[in-house]
Design an enzyme around this catalytic site. Structure first.
Site, PDB file in Angstrom:
ATOM      1  N   ILE A  94       0.832  -1.193   0.000  1.00  0.00           N
ATOM      2  CA  ILE A  94       0.000   0.000   0.000  1.00  0.00           C
ATOM      3  C   ILE A  94       0.872   1.251   0.000  1.00  0.00           C
ATOM      4  O   ILE A  94       1.761   1.409   0.836  1.00  0.00           O
ATOM      5  CB  ILE A  94      -0.935   0.026   1.228  1.00  0.00           C
ATOM      6  CG1 ILE A  94      -1.738  -1.278   1.304  1.00  0.00           C
ATOM      7  CG2 ILE A  94      -1.867   1.230   1.169  1.00  0.00           C
ATOM      8  CD1 ILE A  94      -2.498  -1.633   0.046  1.00  0.00           C
ATOM      9  N   LYS A  95       0.608   2.122  -0.934  1.00  0.00           N
ATOM     10  CA  LYS A  95       1.388   3.343  -1.090  1.00  0.00           C
ATOM     11  C   LYS A  95       0.614   4.500  -0.471  1.00  0.00           C
ATOM     12  O   LYS A  95      -0.497   4.830  -0.900  1.00  0.00           O
ATOM     13  CB  LYS A  95       1.646   3.581  -2.585  1.00  0.00           C
ATOM     14  CG  LYS A  95       2.819   4.487  -2.905  1.00  0.00           C
ATOM     15  CD  LYS A  95       3.034   4.465  -4.420  1.00  0.00           C
ATOM     16  CE  LYS A  95       4.224   5.303  -4.840  1.00  0.00           C
ATOM     17  NZ  LYS A  95       4.339   5.339  -6.322  1.00  0.00           N
TER      18      LYS A  95
END
Length: 216
Positions: free
Chosen positions: A83-84
Site C-alpha cells: 500500500i502506497k
C-alpha cells in the site's frame, strides 16, 4: 540493488520481466490515468500476476480512517500488493495500523531524511524519497539518499529505501554506489542502462568484419 519499474503499462512490465530485470512495480493514479485505466482493481490484479515482487498500489484518500479502509481493500486484491501512502501525519497513522495487520506500506512523497526516519518508526516496509523533484528545486536529491542510509544504519531500521522520481541513469548509478535498496525506474530510462555507444560501434565492427570474411 533491486529494480522496480514505475509504470502502469502491462507491456512495459512484461518486457522488463523478459530481460530478467523485474523485481517489483510501483504505480500511482497519475500513471493509471496515463494508460486510460478507469477500473483500477482489475488492473492492479493484472500487474500483480506479472511479478512475484511487491506492487505498490496508491490510495487516493487523504484522511487516516479512509486511508486504512482503502489500504485494506487494495491489500486484498493480491498477496504481493504494497500500500502506497503519502508521508503525512494521517499517512503515518494509517501506516502504523496497516503494518500491525501485516500489510506492507510504502510511504511516498518523501523529501527529507527526517520524514524517512518517521516512516521507519511507523513501521513502513518501504520509503520513497523523490530525488528528481528535489533536483528540480535546486537541492541535491541524492544527498537525502545518503542521509537516510546513514540514519537507518545507525538504528538498524529494516525499512527499505526506494529511490524514486528518477530522471537519469546517473541517479541510478549514484544510488547504487551509495547502497540504496531499490530504484523505481521509468521504462525509457531502464532501457538506457543497457546502451553505450562503444557497445553499438563494437557490434557494428564485428558484423562488418564477419560480412567481409564470408564474402571472400
Amino acid at each position: 540493488m533491486k529494480f522496480f519499474i514505475d509504470t502502469a503499462n502491462l507491456k512495459e512490465i512484461e518486457e522488463t520481466a523478459g530481460y530478467g530485470l523485474l523485481d517489483g512495480v510501483t504505480t500511482n493514479p497519475s500513471l493509471m490515468a496515463k494508460e486510460g485505466i478507469s477500473e483500477q482493481d482489475g488492473h492492479i490484479r493484472a500487474i500483480c500476476a506479472l511479478t512475484n515482487g511487491p506492487v505498490s498500489a496508491e490510495v487516493i484518500s487523504t484522511e487516516k480512517e479512509a486511508m486504512i479502509k482503502e489500504g485494506r481493500h487494495l491489500a486484498a486484491l493480491a498477496q504481493n500488493v504494497t500500500i502506497k501512502l503519502p508521508l503525512t501525519l494521517d499517512g503515518l497513522f494509517a501506516t502504523k495500523t496497516l503494518a500491525a495487520e501485516g500489510i506492507k506500506v510504502n510511504l511516498t512523497l518523501v523529501f527529507s531524511a527526517l520524514q524517512a526516519l518517521l516512516a521507519a518508526k511507523a513501521g513502513a516496509a518501504f520509503v520513497s524519497p523523490f530525488v528528481g523533484r528535489l533536483d528540480d528545486i535546486g537541492h541535491d536529491g541524492l544527498e537525502i539518499i545518503s542521509e537516510i542510509i546513514n540514519i537507518y544504519s545507525n538504528y538498524g531500521f529494516e525499512t527499505k529505501i526506494i529511490v524514486a522520481s528518477i530522471r537519469s541513469t546517473q541517479h541510478i548509478l549514484k544510488s547504487a554506489l551509495l547502497g540504496a535498496d531499490v530504484a523505481t525506474i521509468p521504462f525509457k530510462i531502464l532501457r538506457r542502462l543497457a546502451t553505450h555507444p562503444l557497445t553499438d560501434s563494437g557490434v557494428a565492427t564485428f558484423l562488418a568484419d564477419h560480412t567481409k570474411a564470408t564474402q571472400k
